[in-house]
Design an enzyme around this catalytic site. Structure first.
Site, short mmCIF file in Angstrom:
data_model
loop_
_atom_site.label_atom_id
_atom_site.label_comp_id
_atom_site.label_asym_id
_atom_site.label_seq_id
_atom_site.Cartn_x
_atom_site.Cartn_y
_atom_site.Cartn_z
N CYS A 81 0.83 -1.24 -0.13
CA CYS A 81 0.13 -0.17 0.06
C CYS A 81 0.37 1.42 0.46
CB CYS A 81 -1.13 -0.34 1.54
SG CYS A 81 -2.44 0.59 1.09
N HIS A 139 -3.86 -5.58 2.56
CA HIS A 139 -3.72 -5.75 4.36
C HIS A 139 -4.46 -6.99 4.71
CE1 HIS A 139 -2.77 -1.54 4.47
NE2 HIS A 139 -3.72 -1.45 3.43
#
Ligand code: GLN
Length: 229
Positions: A97, A196
């Protein structure tokens, strides 16, 4: 049994970019390494600290919020050359990310600020107006014939360059940008994703794949091949 293999890991800015429990990825790698009698040492390298590529067999770079990303984006310019050398020399790397965004050319923050990346990989990230991509995501990697699942939460929309392959093709969820069905990026031994969860806890087959990449890169012919069973 005696430990004969050792992996030394750099957790890049691990004290700043870890908003979504991404360091769980290192716990998962440590778990599988230990099970296979491999010594797994991690250390955080953060702002104002030198990054010495020859010390490491793997780099992990997690995600976070724009505020922390802005701080990191300034410091990482001092490590840019060493990081690019490490990546170009096939050094194994996982970036998630915010970390993924910073390996590219730039990231436009949610408030319109341009957050400079290091351009080690050929992607760039724009922002969405008043929207985030949040939810479960599933992708498939055709080369490996593996499916990965995770959770995404990002404002940035990333477009990968011609030298990068996606980590997978989106089956459900948004992925890099919600348009071209790509998710994440692979360049040499650098793996990037928006997942995630953490990604390796939900996808142990990817954790084993990465450990094998590290062992191959370090020990070459002497490297053991790990498997999930
Ligand atoms: N701040 C970045 C974004 O919103 C990265 C977020 C993250 O790392 N989850 O796109």
């Amino acid at each position: 049994m005696e430990e004969t293999f050792t992996l030394n890991v750099c957790h890049l800015y691990g004290n700043l970019l870890n908003t979504y429990g991404d360091n769980g990825n290192l716990l998962v790698l440590n778990y599988f390494a230990k099970k296979n009698n491999i010594q797994f040492n991690t250390e955080i390298v953060s702002i104002h600290e030198p990054f010495q590529p020859e010390k490491y067999d793997f780099i992990f770079f997690g995600g976070g919020q724009d505020f922390e990303q802005l701080i990191v984006s300034k410091d990482i310019q001092t490590k840019k050359e060493a990081l690019i050398n490490y990546i170009e020399n096939d050094g194994p790397f996982l970036a998630i990310c915010g970390g993924y965004q910073l390996l590219g050319h730039y990231y436009m923050g949610a408030n319109g600020e341009k957050i400079q990346g290091i351009g080690a990989l050929d992607h760039y990230t724009e922002s969405q107006v008043n929207n985030r991509f949040i939810g479960d995501v599933t992708i498939h990697n055709e080369t490996f014939n593996e499916t990965y699942t995770g959770f995404e939460n990002h404002n940035g929309v990333t477009f990968i360059g011609p030298s990068e392959k996606p980590l997978g093709t989106v089956q459900t969820g948004f992925g890099n940008n919600g348009q071209d069905k790509t998710e994440g990026a692979i360049y040499k031994n650098t793996y990037c994703s928006y997942f995630h969860g953490p990604i390796l806890a939900k996808n142990p087959h990817l954790a084993i794949r990465l450990l094998n990449v590290m062992l191959q890169h370090k020990y070459q012919q002497q490297a053991p091949t790990l498997s999930l069973d």
